[in-house]
Design a protein around this motif. Structure first.
Motif, PDB file in Angstrom:
ATOM      1  N   HIS A   6       3.746  12.626  29.616  1.00 34.74           N
ATOM      2  CA  HIS A   6       2.253  13.176  29.250  1.00 34.74           C
ATOM      3  C   HIS A   6       1.538  11.877  28.844  1.00 34.74           C
ATOM      4  CE1 HIS A   6      -0.428  16.190  27.660  1.00 34.74           C
ATOM      5  NE2 HIS A   6      -1.199  15.017  27.504  1.00 34.74           N
ATOM      6  N   HIS A   8      -2.320   9.612  29.834  1.00 35.92           N
ATOM      7  CA  HIS A   8      -3.598   9.635  30.548  1.00 35.92           C
ATOM      8  C   HIS A   8      -4.258   8.356  30.864  1.00 35.92           C
ATOM      9  CE1 HIS A   8      -4.275  13.674  28.697  1.00 35.92           C
ATOM     10  NE2 HIS A   8      -3.621  13.306  27.602  1.00 35.92           N
ATOM     11  N   GLU A  88      -3.361  19.629  30.857  1.00 36.90           N
ATOM     12  CA  GLU A  88      -3.035  20.327  29.754  1.00 36.90           C
ATOM     13  C   GLU A  88      -3.939  21.244  29.449  1.00 36.90           C
ATOM     14  OE1 GLU A  88      -3.449  17.976  25.970  1.00 36.90           O
ATOM     15  OE2 GLU A  88      -3.941  16.515  27.184  1.00 36.90           O
ATOM     16  N   HIS A 147       3.031  20.404  24.482  1.00 35.04           N
ATOM     17  CA  HIS A 147       3.087  19.225  24.184  1.00 35.04           C
ATOM     18  C   HIS A 147       2.523  18.665  22.785  1.00 35.04           C
ATOM     19  CE1 HIS A 147      -0.492  16.157  24.327  1.00 35.04           C
ATOM     20  NE2 HIS A 147      -1.164  17.125  24.227  1.00 35.04           N
ATOM     21  N   ASP A 197       1.238  10.135  25.287  1.00 34.12           N
ATOM     22  CA  ASP A 197      -0.014  10.737  25.233  1.00 34.12           C
ATOM     23  C   ASP A 197      -0.964   9.550  25.340  1.00 34.12           C
ATOM     24  OD1 ASP A 197      -1.800  12.846  25.333  1.00 34.12           O
ATOM     25  OD2 ASP A 197      -2.059  13.165  23.174  1.00 34.12           O
TER      26      ASP A 197
HETATM   27 ZN   LIG Z   1      -2.828  14.560  26.427  1.00 35.50          ZN
END
Ligand SMILES: [Zn+2]
Length: 249
Positions: A6, A8, A88, A147, A197
């Motif tokens: 996970h 970005h 998500e 998550h 994340d």
């Molecule tokens: Zn995220």
């Protein structure tokens, strides 16, 4: 080997050079990473980014915060190659950047897409489990993960009962919350996934830096330390879990 399930880093707002960040991750033993969409645009960008970069996969979905801006394009995006999950998606009653009614509609619509395409789901749920579980239970056969899980042991057990995986990130390395720390020690290794994340939630000892997938090893080291087991054991288990859930080729 490790997998960052996970991040970005595909977003245009990501502040570091993306190719350097991928190379850094590979150099630190991170073999694969999943770029997770949070809006229609971010999901389309995740697909384009995964198509351009080896070792990168995409997940498409509209984050509860962004549901007020719509989710109608997700069904089409979910068919694209390199898409390994829907997410998500979920509910966030902590911030409520979008109204609850809209969040609920978006969640159900996107769960329907996941079910039709038989894709696993990456869930973001914050302060909303009482509404979340009945909805999840209306979609029998769904697979997925919670998550950035930081909730109670009770909700972790509810997740495990339903076959869900539990995603952990930098929060576990720096939280001062005793209940959370205790909960983290109880996540079964065969249900745990590692994530960063990135660019958020940078793990210790890199607090203050922009987060990147290369740092997922720090999360692995932390969970090895609190269990008193070798880090290789955490890496092997969580990598196998990621392969199993997301069918990464
Ligand atoms: Zn995220």
């Amino acid at each position: 080997m490790l997998i960052d399930t996970h991040c970005h880093i595909h977003e245009s707002s990501y502040p570091l050079d993306q190719q350097e960040v991928i190379d850094h991750a590979l150099g630190m033993g991170v073999e694969k990473l999943i770029c997770v969409g949070t809006s229609e645009q971010s999901s389309a960008e995740a697909i384009a980014f995964a198509a351009k970069h080896q070792h990168v996969y995409a997940s498409v979905g509209v984050h509860p915060h962004d549901t007020k801006d719509g989710w109608s394009k997700i069904a089409g995006l979910a068919h694209q190659t390199n898409v390994v999950a829907v997410g998500e998606i979920g509910l966030d009653y902590f911030y409520t950047h979008s109204p609850r009614e809209v969040q609920l509609l978006a969640l159900e619509a996107q769960l329907d897409i996941a079910r039709r395409l038989d894709l696993p789901v990456i869930f973001h749920v914050r302060e909303a489990f009482d509404d979340f579980w009945p909805i999840f239970d209306n979609f029998p056969g769904l697979r997925g993960e919670l998550h950035s899980f930081t909730d109670t042991k009770r909700h972790m057990e509810e997740a495990l009962k339903r076959g869900l995986y539990v995603g952990v990130n930098g929060i576990s390395t720096f939280t001062k919350d005793r209940e959370q720390q205790e909960m983290f020690t109880h996540i079964p290794l065969d249900r745990m996934l590692l994530e960063t994340d990135a660019p958020f939630l940078t793990p210790s000892p890199f607090r203050g830096k922009v987060n990147e997938p290369a740092f997922v090893g720090k999360v692995a080291e932390h969970h090895a330390a609190i269990r008193g087991i070798p880090v290789d054991e955490v890496a092997a288990a969580t990598t196998a879990n990621a392969h199993a859930l997301f069918a990464l080729s």
